[in-house]
Write a protein that holds these residues in place. Structure first.
Motif, PDB file in Angstrom:
ATOM      1  N   GLU A  60       0.982  -6.160  15.033  1.00 36.49           N
ATOM      2  CA  GLU A  60       2.378  -5.708  15.069  1.00 36.49           C
ATOM      3  C   GLU A  60       2.587  -4.507  14.150  1.00 36.49           C
ATOM      4  O   GLU A  60       3.250  -3.537  14.508  1.00 36.49           O
ATOM      5  N   GLN A  61       2.007  -4.548  12.955  1.00 29.61           N
ATOM      6  CA  GLN A  61       2.123  -3.414  12.035  1.00 29.61           C
ATOM      7  C   GLN A  61       1.421  -2.188  12.595  1.00 29.61           C
ATOM      8  O   GLN A  61       1.880  -1.072  12.429  1.00 29.61           O
ATOM      9  N   ARG A  62       0.337  -2.385  13.277  1.00 37.08           N
ATOM     10  CA  ARG A  62      -0.427  -1.294  13.876  1.00 37.08           C
ATOM     11  C   ARG A  62       0.339  -0.663  15.042  1.00 37.08           C
ATOM     12  O   ARG A  62       0.298   0.542  15.253  1.00 37.08           O
ATOM     13  N   ALA A  63       1.085  -1.476  15.787  1.00 36.64           N
ATOM     14  CA  ALA A  63       1.808  -0.988  16.972  1.00 36.64           C
ATOM     15  C   ALA A  63       3.107  -0.260  16.620  1.00 36.64           C
ATOM     16  O   ALA A  63       3.541   0.612  17.364  1.00 36.64           O
ATOM     17  N   ARG A  64       3.749  -0.647  15.532  1.00 41.39           N
ATOM     18  CA  ARG A  64       5.065  -0.063  15.206  1.00 41.39           C
ATOM     19  C   ARG A  64       5.051   1.447  15.025  1.00 41.39           C
ATOM     20  O   ARG A  64       5.931   2.144  15.576  1.00 41.39           O
ATOM     21  N   ALA A  74       0.845  -1.194   0.000  1.00 39.73           N
ATOM     22  CA  ALA A  74       0.000   0.000   0.000  1.00 39.73           C
ATOM     23  C   ALA A  74       0.879   1.240   0.000  1.00 39.73           C
ATOM     24  O   ALA A  74       2.094   1.161   0.184  1.00 39.73           O
ATOM     25  N   SER A  75       0.255   2.394  -0.177  1.00 38.07           N
ATOM     26  CA  SER A  75       0.992   3.655  -0.053  1.00 38.07           C
ATOM     27  C   SER A  75       1.053   4.054   1.424  1.00 38.07           C
ATOM     28  O   SER A  75       0.292   3.534   2.248  1.00 38.07           O
ATOM     29  N   VAL A  76       1.941   4.965   1.748  1.00 39.69           N
ATOM     30  CA  VAL A  76       2.033   5.465   3.122  1.00 39.69           C
ATOM     31  C   VAL A  76       0.698   6.071   3.536  1.00 39.69           C
ATOM     32  O   VAL A  76       0.210   5.837   4.648  1.00 39.69           O
ATOM     33  N   ASN A  77       0.086   6.848   2.650  1.00 37.13           N
ATOM     34  CA  ASN A  77      -1.202   7.464   2.981  1.00 37.13           C
ATOM     35  C   ASN A  77      -2.268   6.415   3.254  1.00 37.13           C
ATOM     36  O   ASN A  77      -3.124   6.596   4.115  1.00 37.13           O
ATOM     37  N   LEU A 100      -7.761  -2.174   3.669  1.00 33.61           N
ATOM     38  CA  LEU A 100      -6.430  -2.516   4.164  1.00 33.61           C
ATOM     39  C   LEU A 100      -6.497  -2.878   5.643  1.00 33.61           C
ATOM     40  O   LEU A 100      -6.957  -2.080   6.467  1.00 33.61           O
ATOM     41  N   GLU A 101      -6.057  -4.075   5.967  1.00 31.63           N
ATOM     42  CA  GLU A 101      -6.020  -4.508   7.365  1.00 31.63           C
ATOM     43  C   GLU A 101      -4.567  -4.653   7.782  1.00 31.63           C
ATOM     44  O   GLU A 101      -3.786  -5.336   7.136  1.00 31.63           O
ATOM     45  N   LEU A 150      -4.335   5.569   7.324  1.00 35.00           N
ATOM     46  CA  LEU A 150      -5.771   5.557   7.615  1.00 35.00           C
ATOM     47  C   LEU A 150      -6.181   4.409   8.536  1.00 35.00           C
ATOM     48  O   LEU A 150      -6.798   4.649   9.574  1.00 35.00           O
ATOM     49  N   PRO A 151      -5.858   3.136   8.250  1.00 36.33           N
ATOM     50  CA  PRO A 151      -6.238   2.082   9.195  1.00 36.33           C
ATOM     51  C   PRO A 151      -5.434   2.140  10.499  1.00 36.33           C
ATOM     52  O   PRO A 151      -5.904   1.707  11.543  1.00 36.33           O
TER      53      PRO A 151
END
Length: 133
Positions: free
Chosen positions: A124-128, A81-84, A119-120, A88-89
């Motif tokens: 771990e990705q959410r916490a970083r 995905a893009s950074v933008n 996008l889910e 969002l998620p």
């Protein structure tokens, strides 16, 4: 929107454009009826994440911005995905969800933002990005 006249510049005293610091986050924690809304959800100027302004503000100079942006770029590469789209998620799934106000200067930019709905991120990705300083 009109420029604020009660501050000497667009930057806050710490040199940033503002953000969701601990003091701000304490309000919705204490009062669950409150909702955070982000005008500028991405930590970098980007057409899909800036509110329309008559002048372009300087790039954010918060000390944590480069580290958080680097992590967001890593997660973007991992997800394709893009950074933008990653921002969002990341925001909407937080402990205190943030409602991002997304602006689009073209149909392609709007499509990019809308694709983030599906996008889910893993836990771990959410916490970083939260841990990046």
């Amino acid at each position: 929107m009109r420029p604020r006249t009660d501050v000497p510049s667009e930057l806050l005293p710490d040199g940033s454009l503002g953000g969701a610091d601990a003091q701000l986050l304490n309000h919705p924690r204490a009062e669950p009826r409150l909702t955070l809304v982000a005008c500028s959800p991405a930590p970098t100027p980007a057409p899909t994440s800036r509110c329309r302004r008559t002048t372009t503000p300087p790039a954010p100079r918060h000390p944590g911005t480069p580290a958080r942006l680097a992590v967001l770029r890593e997660v973007a590469r991992e997800t394709g995905a893009s950074v933008n789209q990653v921002v969002l998620p990341w925001q909407t799934a937080g402990e205190l969800p943030v409602i991002p106000l997304v602006g689009a200067s073209s149909v392609a930019r709007l499509d990019e933002s809308l694709a983030a709905v599906d996008l889910e991120l893993t836990g771990e990705q959410r916490a970083r990005p939260d841990a990046a300083h």
